[in-house]
Design a protein around this motif. Structure first.
Motif, mmCIF file in Angstrom:
data_model
loop_
_atom_site.group_PDB
_atom_site.id
_atom_site.type_symbol
_atom_site.label_atom_id
_atom_site.label_comp_id
_atom_site.label_asym_id
_atom_site.label_seq_id
_atom_site.Cartn_x
_atom_site.Cartn_y
_atom_site.Cartn_z
ATOM 1 N N HIS A 283 52.126 44.774 43.388
ATOM 2 C CA HIS A 283 51.179 45.716 43.990
ATOM 3 C C HIS A 283 49.815 45.045 44.184
ATOM 4 O O HIS A 283 49.136 44.722 43.205
ATOM 5 N N ASP B 138 53.766 42.197 35.354
ATOM 6 C CA ASP B 138 53.838 43.635 35.577
ATOM 7 C C ASP B 138 55.253 44.097 35.223
ATOM 8 O O ASP B 138 56.158 43.274 35.024
ATOM 9 N N LYS C 272 45.601 49.683 34.905
ATOM 10 C CA LYS C 272 45.235 48.959 36.135
ATOM 11 C C LYS C 272 44.859 49.980 37.211
ATOM 12 O O LYS C 272 45.451 51.069 37.238
ATOM 13 N N PRO C 273 43.921 49.653 38.056
ATOM 14 C CA PRO C 273 43.277 48.349 38.237
ATOM 15 C C PRO C 273 41.964 48.167 37.483
ATOM 16 O O PRO C 273 41.156 47.318 37.868
ATOM 17 N N ASP D 249 48.269 56.300 45.702
ATOM 18 C CA ASP D 249 48.910 56.270 44.401
ATOM 19 C C ASP D 249 50.329 56.816 44.516
ATOM 20 O O ASP D 249 50.577 57.787 45.244
ATOM 21 N N ASN E 108 46.784 47.046 42.499
ATOM 22 C CA ASN E 108 46.875 47.172 41.042
ATOM 23 C C ASN E 108 47.015 45.842 40.330
ATOM 24 O O ASN E 108 46.659 45.731 39.149
ATOM 25 N N ASP E 109 47.573 44.862 41.011
ATOM 26 C CA ASP E 109 47.896 43.594 40.367
ATOM 27 C C ASP E 109 47.059 42.425 40.888
ATOM 28 O O ASP E 109 46.258 41.846 40.171
ATOM 29 N N ASN F 278 51.408 49.188 33.896
ATOM 30 C CA ASN F 278 50.985 50.588 33.822
ATOM 31 C C ASN F 278 52.167 51.477 33.453
ATOM 32 O O ASN F 278 52.806 52.073 34.318
#
Length: 213
Positions: free
Chosen positions: A160, A8, A134-135, A47, A163-164, A105
């Motif tokens: 994250h 990331d 992502k995601p 977010d 997201n990860d 991202n």
């Protein structure tokens, strides 16, 4: 055995200090105020753009992003934005024969800026360039398309969970959760994050001990 490490960007390779400070300047609020709101949305699992929406309800983030760029206040990225362990850790991975991919991202402009830094990586790509973020499972399908290794031999590293770690695991990749940045620290000891991550790490230097496992 890990043949490819995919990393990331934000709060994994780069500090987000400059990013949020520039938004605070643009919206004419103290940096501390925006930082506190970023912390609030982290705790809520929301977010990060919600921090901007708390400051300016109804804000069109994309339109404001474009207005900033048009006014000469677009994205900036240089060596000072990298965490200290980035270059030595990625260099060591490549020296060990591991393929290193950077994929996060970010906008196409961020991709240009990252490549201009000449990082010790085989490939640098962003969600803006791929057209999927992502995601989404499609993002991680793209990760595998450039990995040049099977999912079980590809490690995704990020701070994250939502997201990860979680979507990378769902895609069959190995995962490392990095205790770094607001998301990394806040979710580091979360049971679900711990269970989903194959490894929990404090530094990119820790990857050296993982790649031969």
């Amino acid at each position: 055995m890990i043949r490819t490490v995919v990393l990331d960007v934000g709060e994994t390779l780069t500090r987000d200090d400059r990013y949020w400070a520039s938004w605070a300047d643009w919206l004419d609020v103290p940096t501390h105020t925006l930082s506190a709101l970023v912390g609030a949305v982290v705790v809520d699992g929301r977010d990060n753009a919600d921090a901007l929406r708390l400051l300016r309800p109804g804000i069109d983030v994309r339109a404001e992003y474009e207005a900033r760029a048009a006014a000469g206040h677009g994205e900036q990225l240089d060596e000072s934005d990298l965490y200290e362990d980035v270059r030595p850790a990625l260099t060591a991975l490549r020296a060990a024969g591991v393929r290193v991919v950077v994929a996060g991202n970010q906008s196409p402009r961020a991709g240009e800026l990252l490549r201009a830094l000449d990082l010790p990586a085989d490939l640098v790509a962003t969600s803006g360039e791929w057209g999927v973020a992502k995601p989404s499972p499609r993002f991680f399908a793209q990760v595998l398309a450039v990995s040049e290794a099977p999912a079980a031999e590809t490690l995704y590293v990020g701070d994250h969970p939502a997201n990860d770690v979680f979507p990378a695991r769902a895609a069959g990749l190995r995962t490392a959760h990095l205790r770094r940045g607001p998301w990394g620290f806040w979710w580091a000891d979360d049971p679900a994050t711990r269970e989903a991550a194959d490894w929990s790490i404090d530094s990119l230097h820790d990857l050296q001990g993982i790649i031969s496992v």
